[in-house]
Design a protein around this motif. Structure first.
Motif, PDB file in Angstrom:
ATOM      1  N   PHE A 196       0.917  -1.329   0.174  1.00 41.94           N
ATOM      2  CA  PHE A 196      -0.074  -0.067  -0.023  1.00 41.94           C
ATOM      3  C   PHE A 196       0.939   1.306  -0.048  1.00 41.94           C
ATOM      4  N   LYS A 197       2.292   1.022   0.028  1.00 41.12           N
ATOM      5  CA  LYS A 197       3.264   2.085   0.021  1.00 41.12           C
ATOM      6  C   LYS A 197       2.890   3.211   1.219  1.00 41.12           C
ATOM      7  N   THR A 198       2.446   2.407   2.517  1.00 39.62           N
ATOM      8  CA  THR A 198       1.947   3.032   3.824  1.00 39.62           C
ATOM      9  C   THR A 198       2.752   2.218   4.924  1.00 39.62           C
ATOM     10  N   ALA A 199       2.815   3.338   5.622  1.00 37.78           N
ATOM     11  CA  ALA A 199       3.389   2.908   7.235  1.00 37.78           C
ATOM     12  C   ALA A 199       2.295   3.375   8.527  1.00 37.78           C
ATOM     13  N   THR A 230      -9.609   1.507  15.787  1.00 40.39           N
ATOM     14  CA  THR A 230      -9.493   2.411  14.961  1.00 40.39           C
ATOM     15  C   THR A 230      -8.443   2.021  13.898  1.00 40.39           C
ATOM     16  N   LEU A 231      -7.437   1.420  14.695  1.00 42.54           N
ATOM     17  CA  LEU A 231      -6.171   0.910  13.687  1.00 42.54           C
ATOM     18  C   LEU A 231      -7.029  -0.271  12.694  1.00 42.54           C
ATOM     19  N   ASN A 232      -7.721  -0.902  13.088  1.00 43.57           N
ATOM     20  CA  ASN A 232      -8.518  -1.982  12.162  1.00 43.57           C
ATOM     21  C   ASN A 232      -9.136  -1.574  11.115  1.00 43.57           C
ATOM     22  N   ASP A 233      -9.851  -0.333  11.622  1.00 41.51           N
ATOM     23  CA  ASP A 233     -10.730   0.444  10.601  1.00 41.51           C
ATOM     24  C   ASP A 233      -9.848   1.138   9.647  1.00 41.51           C
ATOM     25  N   PHE A 234      -8.594   1.662  10.015  1.00 40.02           N
ATOM     26  CA  PHE A 234      -7.680   2.092   9.057  1.00 40.02           C
ATOM     27  C   PHE A 234      -7.289   1.053   8.002  1.00 40.02           C
ATOM     28  N   GLU A 255      -7.909  -0.422   1.873  1.00 40.63           N
ATOM     29  CA  GLU A 255      -8.237  -1.480   0.780  1.00 40.63           C
ATOM     30  C   GLU A 255      -8.819  -0.987  -0.235  1.00 40.63           C
ATOM     31  N   ASN A 256      -9.593   0.033   0.070  1.00 39.04           N
ATOM     32  CA  ASN A 256     -10.344   0.684  -1.146  1.00 39.04           C
ATOM     33  C   ASN A 256      -9.319   1.731  -1.868  1.00 39.04           C
ATOM     34  N   TYR A 257      -8.286   1.988  -1.398  1.00 37.85           N
ATOM     35  CA  TYR A 257      -7.350   3.044  -2.064  1.00 37.85           C
ATOM     36  C   TYR A 257      -5.996   2.284  -2.591  1.00 37.85           C
ATOM     37  N   LYS A 258      -6.192   0.994  -2.575  1.00 43.12           N
ATOM     38  CA  LYS A 258      -4.947   0.098  -3.027  1.00 43.12           C
ATOM     39  C   LYS A 258      -4.410   0.646  -4.410  1.00 43.12           C
ATOM     40  N   SER A 259      -5.519   0.752  -5.015  1.00 40.32           N
ATOM     41  CA  SER A 259      -4.941   1.033  -6.596  1.00 40.32           C
ATOM     42  C   SER A 259      -4.333   2.339  -6.722  1.00 40.32           C
ATOM     43  N   GLN A 260      -4.903   3.379  -6.091  1.00 38.38           N
ATOM     44  CA  GLN A 260      -4.391   4.581  -5.879  1.00 38.38           C
ATOM     45  C   GLN A 260      -3.125   4.896  -5.228  1.00 38.38           C
ATOM     46  N   LEU A 261      -2.908   4.152  -4.117  1.00 37.63           N
ATOM     47  CA  LEU A 261      -1.576   4.130  -3.388  1.00 37.63           C
ATOM     48  C   LEU A 261      -0.593   3.409  -4.202  1.00 37.63           C
TER      49      LEU A 261
END
Ligand code: 5GP
Ligand code: MN
Length: 338
Positions: free
Chosen positions: A231-234, A319-323, A328-334
């Motif tokens: 997800f290019k996310t931390a 809250t972390l689980n919600d994140f 998941e919905n932003y996967k292609s954008q990210l």
């Protein structure tokens, strides 16, 4: 903006009582703006008083030292009286009255003239005179530009200069974010000519960690961080127990989120902190991923395209689980981010 500045200048030239107000949990730009505007008004013989909704961190507090400042959390009665007796309210570094927390009813009910000077996107129309520039690096830069356009630069003394530098330096990430334009450097060059001691300010802000804070950060990177390369996310979630164990003070978690963005390939960084009253998010991004929209859509927050905040009243884990579900919905954008 010229029309608004003419209206502001007319207020400065009339016998008004000014309140200068910045947002709750004030950061460097909020404190810098409030202190700079106070000294600027004092230098042109205006009657001014700063109000902050709550105390800044120990690091930022010294910048308020030689201003007249009331804190709503400490002195709510005096602040209410001041709001009744003043004629102009200068709102700095916030775009909605909700950003001053419990003080929002005082702002909404203020009978005098409300002036907003701010650089956050999507400003709400709560003021009478709105000076908003969302392309600006910082409210401090915008204040400098207002003073210049009003032809009042003679009122920029060393107090104004160091306060403006504080906000410009912190909101540009020490002159590295894309918002750092040639104008930013020209303004700083002028502040230097006025005798600004910039090295001292960097030292006061960045070189004053406690041993506990460094140990807290080490523990946070080791045990509280999840890197999601797909997800290019931390993301990092800080439980209350860490805050107590390492004896953290207000402001000690500030800047931590930027370290997550320093990981190669990471474009979206998020930190969740378990505060007494709520779970508070800080979001940062690089490039086109708009964290202002992300925070507004999912976590009752807002801010800028590359730096925003939000909140949740659920537990830290929920809250972390919600994140993790939401991204998941932003996967292609990210994944497409360069
Ligand atoms: P920070 O993560 O440093 O607390 O905030 C980053 C940016 O987002 C700042 O410009 C701050 O003013 C804004 N911000 C932080 N939290 C909130 C929030 O809950 N609501 C809104 N509208 N803006 C926020
Ligand atoms: Mn700001």
């Amino acid at each position: 903006m010229i029309n608004e500045l003419n209206q502001l200048k007319a207020l400065l030239e009339s016998p008004n009582r000014f309140i200068i107000l910045a947002h709750k949990s004030p950061d460097g730009d909020a404190v810098g703006s409030a202190a700079a505007f106070f000294h600027f008004l004092s230098n042109i013989s205006c009657d001014a008083q700063v109000v902050l909704p709550d105390l800044p961190s120990d690091t930022l507090l010294p910048f308020m030292a030689d201003t007249k400042c009331l804190y709503f959390t400490e002195n709510p009665g005096d602040v209410k009286t001041l709001f009744e007796e003043s004629s102009v309210l200068i709102c700095l570094d916030f775009n909605a009255s909700s950003r001053v927390g419990e003080m929002h009813s005082l702002v909404d009910g203020f009978k005098g003239v409300k002036v907003m000077i701010d650089h956050h996107p999507e400003p709400e129309p709560f003021s009478d005179i709105m000076i908003s520039d969302v392309t600006n690096s910082s409210t401090c830069q915008l204040i400098y530009e207002c003073i210049e356009l009003m032809q009042l630069t003679h009122a920029i003394d060393q107090h104004v200069a160091r306060s403006l530098y504080l906000g410009i330096m912190t909101d540009t990430g020490s002159f590295r974010f894309p918002s750092t334009t040639a104008s930013v450097h020209k303004i700083v060059a002028h502040l230097k000519e006025l005798g600004l001691q910039h090295a001292k300010i960097h030292e006061n802000i960045y070189d004053n960690s406690t041993e506990g804070r460094l140990k807290f950060m080490g523990n946070a990177f080791l045990n509280r961080m999840t890197v999601l390369p797909e997800f290019k996310t931390a993301v990092m979630a800080i439980p209350k127990s860490d805050i107590y164990k390492f004896e953290l003070k207000t402001g000690d978690t500030e800047g931590l989120v930027n370290y997550l963005l320093s990981i190669e390939g990471i474009k979206f960084a998020a930190i969740l902190i378990d505060r007494e009253e709520e779970r508070k998010w800080s979001f940062r991004s690089k490039g086109n991923f708009d964290v202002n929209i992300f925070a507004r859509t999912h976590f009752e927050g807002g801010g800028h395209a590359n730096a925003a905040g939000g909140r949740s009243s659920k537990s830290l884990d929920e809250t972390l689980n919600d994140f993790k579900t939401i991204i998941e919905n932003y996967k292609s954008q990210l994944t497409q981010l360069k």
